[in-house]
Design a protein around this motif. Structure first.
Motif, mmCIF file in Angstrom:
data_model
loop_
_atom_site.group_PDB
_atom_site.id
_atom_site.type_symbol
_atom_site.label_atom_id
_atom_site.label_comp_id
_atom_site.label_asym_id
_atom_site.label_seq_id
_atom_site.Cartn_x
_atom_site.Cartn_y
_atom_site.Cartn_z
ATOM 1 N N TYR A 19 0.868 -1.182 0.000
ATOM 2 C CA TYR A 19 0.000 0.000 0.000
ATOM 3 C C TYR A 19 0.902 1.229 0.000
ATOM 4 O O TYR A 19 1.689 1.448 0.929
ATOM 5 C CB TYR A 19 -0.881 -0.013 1.248
ATOM 6 C CG TYR A 19 -1.879 1.122 1.321
ATOM 7 C CD1 TYR A 19 -3.160 0.982 0.810
ATOM 8 C CD2 TYR A 19 -1.540 2.341 1.909
ATOM 9 C CE1 TYR A 19 -4.090 2.019 0.877
ATOM 10 C CE2 TYR A 19 -2.448 3.382 1.987
ATOM 11 C CZ TYR A 19 -3.721 3.214 1.471
ATOM 12 O OH TYR A 19 -4.623 4.247 1.543
ATOM 13 N N ARG A 247 -11.251 -1.461 -3.733
ATOM 14 C CA ARG A 247 -10.444 -0.808 -2.711
ATOM 15 C C ARG A 247 -9.442 -1.794 -2.140
ATOM 16 O O ARG A 247 -9.551 -3.001 -2.368
ATOM 17 C CB ARG A 247 -11.323 -0.261 -1.589
ATOM 18 C CG ARG A 247 -12.121 -1.329 -0.861
ATOM 19 C CD ARG A 247 -12.962 -0.722 0.240
ATOM 20 N NE ARG A 247 -13.703 -1.755 0.963
ATOM 21 C CZ ARG A 247 -14.480 -1.503 2.005
ATOM 22 N NH1 ARG A 247 -14.618 -0.264 2.442
ATOM 23 N NH2 ARG A 247 -15.125 -2.480 2.612
ATOM 24 N N CYS A 248 -8.463 -1.296 -1.428
ATOM 25 C CA CYS A 248 -7.447 -2.156 -0.834
ATOM 26 C C CYS A 248 -8.123 -3.168 0.099
ATOM 27 O O CYS A 248 -8.897 -2.779 0.979
ATOM 28 C CB CYS A 248 -6.438 -1.318 -0.053
ATOM 29 S SG CYS A 248 -5.064 -2.292 0.603
ATOM 30 N N LYS A 250 -7.142 -4.929 2.604
ATOM 31 C CA LYS A 250 -6.701 -5.072 3.998
ATOM 32 C C LYS A 250 -6.485 -3.710 4.645
ATOM 33 O O LYS A 250 -6.158 -2.724 3.973
ATOM 34 C CB LYS A 250 -5.395 -5.873 4.069
ATOM 35 C CG LYS A 250 -5.517 -7.340 3.659
ATOM 36 C CD LYS A 250 -6.344 -8.129 4.652
ATOM 37 C CE LYS A 250 -6.378 -9.599 4.267
ATOM 38 N NZ LYS A 250 -7.223 -10.393 5.174
ATOM 39 N N THR A 251 -6.656 -3.695 5.951
ATOM 40 C CA THR A 251 -6.340 -2.496 6.741
ATOM 41 C C THR A 251 -5.235 -2.768 7.751
ATOM 42 O O THR A 251 -4.592 -1.842 8.231
ATOM 43 C CB THR A 251 -7.591 -1.992 7.486
ATOM 44 O OG1 THR A 251 -8.102 -3.051 8.306
ATOM 45 C CG2 THR A 251 -8.657 -1.546 6.499
ATOM 46 N N ASP A 252 -4.990 -4.046 8.077
ATOM 47 C CA ASP A 252 -3.919 -4.429 8.998
ATOM 48 C C ASP A 252 -2.738 -4.948 8.196
ATOM 49 O O ASP A 252 -2.886 -5.829 7.344
ATOM 50 C CB ASP A 252 -4.396 -5.515 9.968
ATOM 51 C CG ASP A 252 -5.515 -5.019 10.864
ATOM 52 O OD1 ASP A 252 -5.498 -3.818 11.193
ATOM 53 O OD2 ASP A 252 -6.393 -5.821 11.223
ATOM 54 N N LYS A 261 2.920 0.559 3.380
ATOM 55 C CA LYS A 261 2.494 -0.533 4.250
ATOM 56 C C LYS A 261 2.694 -1.837 3.481
ATOM 57 O O LYS A 261 2.422 -1.898 2.274
ATOM 58 C CB LYS A 261 1.018 -0.398 4.633
ATOM 59 C CG LYS A 261 0.646 0.873 5.377
ATOM 60 C CD LYS A 261 -0.855 0.887 5.647
ATOM 61 C CE LYS A 261 -1.319 2.175 6.303
ATOM 62 N NZ LYS A 261 -2.795 2.167 6.521
#
Length: 273
Positions: A19, A247-248, A250-252, A261
């Motif tokens: 990211y 959208r991406c 993952k957030t973690d 990231k």
């Protein structure tokens, strides 16, 4: 307001979600925000984003617009020698790690040179002669030998190599007196050789990459300039199509800094589930 972006890469049997925090880190600080995004997305949509562009983001090479301008004023045109060396080492490490992960190397090896056979201080001659040696070997083989080597200097200034090989067979290798596998054809032409089979590709890739250090890079540049040697035709990382994702996923992430990231996964399902 600049948009961030992300990408999925395949390294051999593993996947890497990256990211990119583009909002605060323009690709070229002399361009307008509109031009930056236009260039970026045009290449992104056609799948032709240059490898170097993504690598520089992952290494945190670009700073903010203000810091970039300050650095440009403080340093001579083209950057300082220290900065160029640091950038070269970062690129070499990224590339060696990529090649080690994306190709099915079978052996981790150490290559030395004998005083009786070679000039152990001539790195350029070794690279040329070893490449010719492998080409000659491959003319008589169905399964071709491929290699990835990183030079290292002895305390006396002579060069030896650490690296990875594929394509050797049981006819090539035999146990030596130290319990490692030896390659007789290499030994007769160059000097001592030993290798062991690779069982953990990721650990081996990290181990080989660690040989690319600042001291080695400085000495290597003085001697020849190459931080690693590799066969032609080795596989690199693949870009995984993700047009179906809005959208991406993952957030973690396992790693994060000011610029990027990163998340590693054993399967694509782990990323896009």
């Amino acid at each position: 307001m600049r948009a961030d972006d992300w990408r999925i890469f395949k390294y051999g049997g593993r996947y890497k979600l990256v990211y990119y925090k583009m909002g605060g880190n323009p690709i070229a600080h002399k361009k307008s925000p509109q031009d930056v995004l236009a260039d970026f997305y045009e290449e992104n949509l056609t799948g032709r984003v240059p490898f170097e562009l993504w690598e520089k983001y992952e290494q945190g090479y670009y700073a903010s617009k203000e810091r970039a301008k300050k650095r440009e004023k403080e340093q001579p045109k083209g950057g300082s020698e220290e900065e160029r060396l640091r950038s070269s080492i970062s690129r070499a490490k990224a590339r060696v790690n990529e090649l080690a992960l994306c190709n099915e190397f079978e052996y981790f090896c150490t290559f030395t040179q004998s005083d009786e056979l070679r000039n152990r201080f001539d790195l350029k001659a070794f690279r040329k002669d070893f490449a010719m040696f492998v080409r000659n070997e491959n003319r008589r083989r169905e399964k071709k030998i491929k290699y990835l080597l990183v030079p290292e200097r002895h305390k006396d200034g002579a060069w030896h190599m650490h690296g990875l090989l594929m394509g050797l067979t049981s006819d090539d290798l035999y146990p030596n007196e130290y319990g490692y596998l030896d390659w007789a054809r290499y030994r007769r032409k160059f000097g001592f050789f030993s290798c062991s089979r690779i069982f953990d590709r990721e650990a081996t890739a990290s181990y080989v990459t660690k040989y690319i250090a600042k001291d080695m890079a400085t000495e290597n540049r003085e001697a020849f300039g190459h931080l690693f040697f590799a066969s032609q035709g080795l596989k690199g990382r693949e870009v995984v199509p993700w047009d179906y994702l809005q959208r991406c996923p993952k957030t973690d992430f396992g790693f994060e800094n000011e610029y990027v990231k990163i998340l590693w996964a054993d399967s694509l399902e782990e990323i896009v589930s």
